[in-house]
Scaffold this motif. Structure first.
Motif, PDB file in Angstrom:
ATOM      1  N   LEU A 178       0.499   4.930  -4.444  1.00  0.00           N
ATOM      2  CA  LEU A 178       1.357   4.930  -5.571  1.00  0.00           C
ATOM      3  C   LEU A 178       1.639   3.579  -5.921  1.00  0.00           C
ATOM      4  CD1 LEU A 178       2.574   6.633  -7.660  1.00  0.00           C
ATOM      5  CD2 LEU A 178       4.557   6.506  -6.516  1.00  0.00           C
ATOM      6  N   VAL A 179       2.175   2.731  -4.987  1.00  0.00           N
ATOM      7  CA  VAL A 179       2.457   1.397  -5.312  1.00  0.00           C
ATOM      8  C   VAL A 179       1.480   0.567  -5.699  1.00  0.00           C
ATOM      9  CG1 VAL A 179       3.361  -0.807  -4.141  1.00  0.00           C
ATOM     10  CG2 VAL A 179       4.533   1.346  -3.842  1.00  0.00           C
ATOM     11  N   ARG A 180       0.146   0.651  -5.092  1.00  0.00           N
ATOM     12  CA  ARG A 180      -0.822  -0.127  -5.246  1.00  0.00           C
ATOM     13  C   ARG A 180      -1.612   0.492  -6.590  1.00  0.00           C
ATOM     14  NH1 ARG A 180      -3.276  -3.639  -6.448  1.00  0.00           N
ATOM     15  NH2 ARG A 180      -4.582  -5.139  -5.444  1.00  0.00           N
ATOM     16  N   HIS A 181      -1.441   1.557  -6.909  1.00  0.00           N
ATOM     17  CA  HIS A 181      -2.065   2.152  -8.115  1.00  0.00           C
ATOM     18  C   HIS A 181      -1.556   1.423  -9.283  1.00  0.00           C
ATOM     19  CE1 HIS A 181      -3.579   5.003 -11.072  1.00  0.00           C
ATOM     20  NE2 HIS A 181      -2.414   5.272 -11.583  1.00  0.00           N
ATOM     21  N   PHE A 182      -0.208   1.152  -9.435  1.00  0.00           N
ATOM     22  CA  PHE A 182       0.450   0.388 -10.446  1.00  0.00           C
ATOM     23  C   PHE A 182       0.357  -1.148 -10.388  1.00  0.00           C
ATOM     24  CE2 PHE A 182       2.472   4.620 -10.669  1.00  0.00           C
ATOM     25  CZ  PHE A 182       2.080   4.987 -12.001  1.00  0.00           C
ATOM     26  N   GLY A 183      -0.515  -1.679  -9.253  1.00  0.00           N
ATOM     27  CA  GLY A 183      -0.555  -3.190  -9.153  1.00  0.00           C
ATOM     28  C   GLY A 183       0.896  -3.918  -8.745  1.00  0.00           C
ATOM     29  N   TRP A 184       1.527  -3.037  -8.241  1.00  0.00           N
ATOM     30  CA  TRP A 184       2.759  -3.634  -7.604  1.00  0.00           C
ATOM     31  C   TRP A 184       2.473  -4.347  -6.212  1.00  0.00           C
ATOM     32  CZ3 TRP A 184       5.477   1.437  -8.994  1.00  0.00           C
ATOM     33  CH2 TRP A 184       5.797   1.512 -10.297  1.00  0.00           C
ATOM     34  N   THR A 185       2.402  -5.296  -6.203  1.00  0.00           N
ATOM     35  CA  THR A 185       1.726  -5.994  -4.591  1.00  0.00           C
ATOM     36  C   THR A 185       2.977  -6.802  -3.956  1.00  0.00           C
ATOM     37  OG1 THR A 185       0.995  -8.124  -5.831  1.00  0.00           O
ATOM     38  CG2 THR A 185      -0.413  -6.340  -5.291  1.00  0.00           C
ATOM     39  N   TRP A 186       4.232  -6.706  -4.645  1.00  0.00           N
ATOM     40  CA  TRP A 186       5.356  -7.505  -4.017  1.00  0.00           C
ATOM     41  C   TRP A 186       6.598  -6.656  -4.454  1.00  0.00           C
ATOM     42  CZ3 TRP A 186       6.013 -11.287  -1.100  1.00  0.00           C
ATOM     43  CH2 TRP A 186       7.148 -11.958  -0.936  1.00  0.00           C
ATOM     44  N   VAL A 187       7.064  -5.869  -3.234  1.00  0.00           N
ATOM     45  CA  VAL A 187       8.042  -4.551  -3.165  1.00  0.00           C
ATOM     46  C   VAL A 187       8.989  -5.199  -2.071  1.00  0.00           C
ATOM     47  CG1 VAL A 187       6.349  -3.126  -4.057  1.00  0.00           C
ATOM     48  CG2 VAL A 187       6.824  -3.259  -1.626  1.00  0.00           C
ATOM     49  N   GLY A 188      10.207  -4.469  -2.283  1.00  0.00           N
ATOM     50  CA  GLY A 188      11.063  -4.519  -1.128  1.00  0.00           C
ATOM     51  C   GLY A 188      11.299  -3.077  -0.515  1.00  0.00           C
ATOM     52  N   THR A 189      11.883  -2.931   0.739  1.00  0.00           N
ATOM     53  CA  THR A 189      11.814  -1.806   1.274  1.00  0.00           C
ATOM     54  C   THR A 189      13.076  -1.516   1.745  1.00  0.00           C
ATOM     55  OG1 THR A 189      10.997  -2.433   3.251  1.00  0.00           O
ATOM     56  CG2 THR A 189       9.532  -1.508   1.703  1.00  0.00           C
ATOM     57  N   VAL A 190      13.861  -0.534   1.572  1.00  0.00           N
ATOM     58  CA  VAL A 190      15.100  -0.024   2.307  1.00  0.00           C
ATOM     59  C   VAL A 190      14.937   1.335   2.993  1.00  0.00           C
ATOM     60  CG1 VAL A 190      17.540   0.130   2.040  1.00  0.00           C
ATOM     61  CG2 VAL A 190      16.343  -1.474   0.745  1.00  0.00           C
ATOM     62  N   ASN A 191      15.404   1.408   4.289  1.00  0.00           N
ATOM     63  CA  ASN A 191      15.207   2.656   4.784  1.00  0.00           C
ATOM     64  C   ASN A 191      16.400   3.199   5.502  1.00  0.00           C
ATOM     65  OD1 ASN A 191      13.679   0.700   6.791  1.00  0.00           O
ATOM     66  ND2 ASN A 191      14.370   2.208   8.125  1.00  0.00           N
ATOM     67  N   GLU A 211      -3.336  -1.542   1.903  1.00  0.00           N
ATOM     68  CA  GLU A 211      -3.667  -1.436   0.723  1.00  0.00           C
ATOM     69  C   GLU A 211      -3.260  -2.987  -0.213  1.00  0.00           C
ATOM     70  OE1 GLU A 211      -4.425   0.597  -1.370  1.00  0.00           O
ATOM     71  OE2 GLU A 211      -4.444   2.672   0.118  1.00  0.00           O
ATOM     72  N   GLY A 212      -3.024  -3.875   0.509  1.00  0.00           N
ATOM     73  CA  GLY A 212      -2.957  -5.229  -0.071  1.00  0.00           C
ATOM     74  C   GLY A 212      -1.712  -5.418  -0.532  1.00  0.00           C
ATOM     75  N   VAL A 213      -0.720  -4.442  -0.271  1.00  0.00           N
ATOM     76  CA  VAL A 213       0.762  -4.612  -0.657  1.00  0.00           C
ATOM     77  C   VAL A 213       1.629  -5.452   0.284  1.00  0.00           C
ATOM     78  CG1 VAL A 213       2.881  -3.397  -1.426  1.00  0.00           C
ATOM     79  CG2 VAL A 213       0.374  -2.359  -2.162  1.00  0.00           C
ATOM     80  N   CYS A 214       2.374  -6.658  -0.287  1.00  0.00           N
ATOM     81  CA  CYS A 214       3.191  -7.189   0.583  1.00  0.00           C
ATOM     82  C   CYS A 214       4.599  -7.035   0.246  1.00  0.00           C
ATOM     83  CB  CYS A 214       2.934  -8.748   0.126  1.00  0.00           C
ATOM     84  SG  CYS A 214       1.293  -9.435   0.416  1.00  0.00           S
ATOM     85  N   VAL A 215       5.389  -7.034   1.411  1.00  0.00           N
ATOM     86  CA  VAL A 215       6.873  -6.735   1.247  1.00  0.00           C
ATOM     87  C   VAL A 215       7.744  -7.901   1.353  1.00  0.00           C
ATOM     88  CG1 VAL A 215       8.435  -5.231   2.709  1.00  0.00           C
ATOM     89  CG2 VAL A 215       6.114  -4.378   2.591  1.00  0.00           C
ATOM     90  N   GLU A 216       8.680  -8.080   0.376  1.00  0.00           N
ATOM     91  CA  GLU A 216       9.346  -9.431   0.458  1.00  0.00           C
ATOM     92  C   GLU A 216      10.494  -9.243   1.474  1.00  0.00           C
ATOM     93  OE1 GLU A 216      12.183 -11.969  -2.544  1.00  0.00           O
ATOM     94  OE2 GLU A 216      11.560 -10.131  -3.197  1.00  0.00           O
ATOM     95  N   TYR A 217      11.056  -8.040   1.739  1.00  0.00           N
ATOM     96  CA  TYR A 217      12.279  -7.691   2.636  1.00  0.00           C
ATOM     97  C   TYR A 217      12.078  -6.271   3.146  1.00  0.00           C
ATOM     98  CZ  TYR A 217      14.373  -5.715  -1.392  1.00  0.00           C
ATOM     99  OH  TYR A 217      14.690  -4.948  -2.537  1.00  0.00           O
ATOM    100  N   THR A 218      12.596  -6.268   4.206  1.00  0.00           N
ATOM    101  CA  THR A 218      12.588  -4.779   4.909  1.00  0.00           C
ATOM    102  C   THR A 218      14.093  -4.585   5.526  1.00  0.00           C
ATOM    103  OG1 THR A 218      10.278  -4.850   5.433  1.00  0.00           O
ATOM    104  CG2 THR A 218      11.741  -3.011   6.501  1.00  0.00           C
ATOM    105  N   GLU A 219      14.918  -3.840   4.881  1.00  0.00           N
ATOM    106  CA  GLU A 219      16.310  -3.642   5.138  1.00  0.00           C
ATOM    107  C   GLU A 219      16.453  -2.112   5.638  1.00  0.00           C
ATOM    108  OE1 GLU A 219      18.431  -6.193   5.664  1.00  0.00           O
ATOM    109  OE2 GLU A 219      17.111  -7.513   5.020  1.00  0.00           O
ATOM    110  N   LYS A 220      17.654  -2.039   6.325  1.00  0.00           N
ATOM    111  CA  LYS A 220      17.955  -0.688   6.990  1.00  0.00           C
ATOM    112  C   LYS A 220      19.317  -0.767   7.336  1.00  0.00           C
ATOM    113  CE  LYS A 220      16.321  -1.417  11.628  1.00  0.00           C
ATOM    114  NZ  LYS A 220      15.376  -0.805  12.637  1.00  0.00           N
ATOM    115  N   PHE A 221      19.783   0.584   7.045  1.00  0.00           N
ATOM    116  CA  PHE A 221      21.416   0.689   7.313  1.00  0.00           C
ATOM    117  C   PHE A 221      21.686   2.281   7.715  1.00  0.00           C
ATOM    118  CE2 PHE A 221      21.037   1.643   2.859  1.00  0.00           C
ATOM    119  CZ  PHE A 221      22.006   2.715   2.634  1.00  0.00           C
ATOM    120  N   ASP A 222      22.741   2.463   8.296  1.00  0.00           N
ATOM    121  CA  ASP A 222      23.332   3.811   8.500  1.00  0.00           C
ATOM    122  C   ASP A 222      24.382   4.023   7.779  1.00  0.00           C
ATOM    123  OD1 ASP A 222      25.056   5.695  10.584  1.00  0.00           O
ATOM    124  OD2 ASP A 222      22.900   6.129  10.819  1.00  0.00           O
TER     125      ASP A 222
END
Length: 810
Positions: A178-191, A211-222
């Motif tokens: 889905l992210v690649r479909h819209f051409g978003w190659t620079w995303v952040g992730t939170v889980n 898919e060639g998508v890059c992640v700027e940051y990966t953060e997580k919290f409880d």
């Protein structure tokens, strides 16, 4: 742990019992663990309407089956539903209660039979893992309606676990698509910092990389880490990514939403998962400013006949015993669950219920398994339910395959999961300004490749209520004519666009490198295509060619004028004294020298290449041979005037002709050998200029060319020496001086020609050679014939034998 027995919040006796564990309350007050006194009973607060609906749906499905004469006709299903208050600790107490039932202590023996034959739950993966690991050794089947962690697909660890929802393996991969479909190659992730969030995000990150998508940051919290949540929000504020993939349980998502609203962080594109994308609890007066335009995968919504009415009215009247005619005894039950009564007549969320269908399927799956175990049939009653154990239910569940009343097929794959089917929903405002979860596509893993993922992009509303697709890239795409160069120390999506070097091109967007143009082609100014190289040669139509042709024809004309004057005055003393025969032959060869320069102009061909050098070599040797003959005649004539010298008889007209013919024949032989062994040929020179092709005549054999030129130089040098020796002869033989000057000019021109010829590029090489031919030809013409023509035209009184001899006497 408190020794107080954990009681179900909702229960009903039956021949067989199905347990249920839901987070009906979402907050819990942790007891004081001082170890000096008995811990107090856990206090649960904050009703979770969605989880309460799950419990209601479970009861609805059981009641529907109990009233069905075709499914378990003489078997009544009971239920025991516990509230885990969104706590793993409370969840463990609920599991123990489900397994042990009302047996508080163990004596010398126990029944050996679990209090329930199957358990429905839980909603979150972490709690479900606790539940499955606890019940696993006893082979009590656990069927979850929304625990999607891929870790639960491990049949060695969770052999009795099933789920009516797909594993996150599919959802995580679909998120990356889905992210690649819209051409978003620079995303952040939170889980969520849980099994659900960590496993799901790990699969997404792996799929995103593919898919060639890059992640700027990966953060997580409880949910119990407010300080870590603030750090996550700070990271989001400072980031450049405009798209955030939130692999969060709805509780963590609610916490993040509150913090983002507090900091007024809006305009970001959220990509959500089934756990929160359709959670009604997230809809608040300020939430749409943060989550408006969010996209995500949701469990497919299905209409279960009669469920809506049961949730709003039937449940309260029959199962909860809270109707208007309730007795005093039943009213006590109502008062004991006073916080439940606050939900009575609340129907705002009913139309958006999605997980309810999974619970409905789970209950029916257990019922069909029991139906097969008890060997029920249309005309016979089922066997006694006390004769089977939980392990039999596990084995029966592996083989269930049926269709529900609303047309959904239910079966479990080898990992115990259902087939992956999702709706793609979009947070939008309706006409009444209410928040709606509008379906804009679907994902179905059971369909063939290419048809699994369908999106209606035009129906999507993006953040800010616009139809403009958000852009989230680390670097803008490189246009054709440029190529990507990765930025040092950054992901592959961060790059600089560098123009292609000269002679190279790229005709695609985001080209990794530039390709070299074919040999006969050159890149255009934009470096996005190759064009045929310009072919350069000295042509008749260009200015330089026209100038050279003009001076060539002028030289021929002047030569013809000189020849005409000599022809008219052939019987005069001046012409006779200058050896008229050699003079006419010299003028003829000079005209050929002028004309041979024309062979150097125009497009080189095989014949013109051979002609130009040989014609040049032979005509110049003929010319120099004539001059040499004239020089020898001068010297012989002087020697003949000395007493007793009769040398002229050895160099008469016949000998002069033979000398010219012999010297010219040597050059002819050299040219024939050159043309035979390695003749000149047309060549496309692509090395001197990269951007154009020089069409020139290759020498074939350089030795042949320099032999021709060297022979001409040798004759010119000999002629110069002889003329120099004759410079002091009497004035009547002063032609030697003219020959000396002409040879001096000739040698100077050709000595200058050699370095100029070697260093001149392209067509200028040919121009230099033509210039040398013309300059040397003009030098001979003017030095030898101009003085004589001057006397013939302007001073005819000097053209007498007396005048010629008078100079000597004077």
């Amino acid at each position: 742990m408190s020794s107080a027995r954990k009681s179900p919040v909702l229960s009903k006796e039956g021949d067989v019992t199905i347990g249920g564990v839901f987070s009906i309350h979402s907050k819990i007050t942790q007891p004081s663990l001082s170890f000096t006194e008995r811990p107090t009973i856990l206090n649960c607060t904050s009703i979770n309407l969605r989880e309460f609906r799950f419990a209601q749906t479970m009861i609805f499905a059981i009641e529907e089956i109990n009233g069905n004469k075709d499914l378990l006709p003489n078997v009544a299903i009971g239920y025991r539903i516990y509230d885990n208050c969104a706590s793993t600790l409370s969840s463990m107490r609920a599991v123990m209660a489900l397994m042990n039932g009302d047996e508080l202590t163990l004596g010398n023996s126990c029944s050996g039979q679990s209090a329930v034959h199957a358990i429905i739950g839980e909603s979150e993966s972490s709690s479900t893992i606790v539940l499955s690991r606890t019940t696993g050794p006893f082979q009590i089947p656990v069927i979850s309606h929304s625990a999607t962690c891929e870790c639960l697909s491990n049949r060695k660890e969770y052999s009795s676990f099933f789920r009516t929802i797909a594993s996150d393996l599919y959802q995580s991969r679909a998120l990356a698509q889905l992210v690649r479909h819209f051409g978003w190659t620079w995303v952040g992730t939170v889980n969520s910092d849980s099994d659900y969030g960590n496993n799901g995000m790990a699969i997404f990150l792996s799929a995103a990389k593919e898919e060639g998508v890059c992640v700027e940051y990966t953060e997580k919290f409880d949910r119990a880490e407010p300080e870590k949540l603030k750090k996550v929000v700070e990271v989001i504020k400072k980031s450049t990514a405009k798209v955030i993939v939130g692999f969060l349980a709805h509780v963590e998502m609610n916490n993040l939403l509150e913090e983002l609203s507090l900091h007024n962080i809006t305009g970001l594109q959220f990509i959500g998962v089934e756990a929160w994308i359709t959670a009604e609890s997230l809809i608040t007066p300020t939430s749409f400013s943060v989550l408006g335009g969010a996209l995500g995968f949701a469990v497919q919504k299905a209409n279960i006949s009669g469920l809506d009415d049961f949730l709003v009215r039937g449940f309260w009247e029959t199962d909860f015993l809270c109707n208007e005619t309730s007795t005093e005894t039943s009213l006590k039950t109502c008062k004991a669950s006073q916080d439940f009564l606050e939900l009575k007549d609340n129907d705002d969320d009913v139309t958006e219920l999605r997980y309810s269908t999974n619970i409905y399927k789970a209950i029916y799956a257990v019922a069909h398994a029991l139906h097969n175990i008890l060997k029920c049939s249309d005309h016979q009653e089922c066997k006694s339910p006390v004769l089977f154990i939980a392990l039999q239910v596990v084995e029966a569940l592996k083989h269930v395959n049926f269709t529900t009343n609303n047309g959904d097929k239910v079966w479990f794959d080898p990992t115990g999961a259902a087939v992956a089917r999702y709706e793609v929903v979009n947070w939008q405002r309706g006409a009444d300004q209410s928040v709606q979860f509008k379906p804009v596509g679907y994902y179905d893993a059971s369909l063939p490749s290419g048809k699994k993922f369908v999106l209606n992009t035009e129906a999507i509303m993006w953040p800010g209520g616009t139809k403009q697709l958000p852009v989230s890239v680390c670097s803008e795409s490189c246009h054709p004519g440029t190529h990507k160069v990765l930025q040092k120390g950054k992901p592959v999506c961060c790059f600089d666009c560098i123009p292609c070097p000269v002679g190279e091109f790229s005709n695609t967007t985001d080209s990794v490198d530039c390709k070299k143009c074919p040999e006969a082609y050159w890149s255009n100014q934009n470096r996005d295509a190759c064009l045929p190289k310009n072919i350069e040669f000295l042509s008749f139509v260009e200015v330089m060619g026209k100038i050279l042709v003009f001076f060539t024809l002028l030289g021929v004309l002047l030569t013809l004028i000189a020849a005409t004057l000599f022809l008219i005055n052939k019987d005069t003393p001046l012409v006779k004294a200058n050896n008229s025969e050699l003079s006419f032959l010299l003028l003829f060869s000079l005209s050929l020298c002028f004309l041979c320069s024309l062979t150097f102009i125009g497009k080189p061909t095989e014949w013109s290449c051979m002609l130009r050098h040989t014609a040049f070599g032979i005509t110049f040797v003929l010319c120099i041979s004539c001059i040499l003959g004239k020089t020898i005649v001068v010297l012989m004539a002087f020697k003949a005037t000395l007493p007793g010298n009769n040398v002229m008889k050895w160099f008469g007209p016949a000998q002069q002709r033979l000398t010219v013919l012999f010297l010219t024949f040597i050059q002819v032989i050299i040219c024939i050998l050159w043309l035979t062994i390695s003749p000149p040929f047309p060549l496309k020179n692509m090395t001197y200029y990269m951007e154009k092709i020089i069409l020139e005549c290759a020498l074939g054999s350089p030795f042949g060319f320099w032999a021709v030129l060297g022979y001409i130089g040798l004759l010119a040098l000999l002629c110069f020496v002889l003329a120099f020796l004759a410079r002091k002869l009497p004035d009547s033989f002063n032609e030697a001086k003219h020959i000396t000057f002409s040879m001096l000019i000739f040698c100077a021109v050709w000595l200058t020609f050699i370095p100029a010829y070697v260093s001149s590029p392209g067509k200028f090489t040919v121009a230099v050679e033509i210039f040398a031919i013309l300059a040397s030809s003009y030098g001979i013409l003017f030095c030898i014939f101009a003085p004589k023509c001057f006397i013939l035209v302007l001073k005819p009184e000097l053209n007498t034998k007396k005048q010629l001899l008078g100079k000597t006497q004077g």
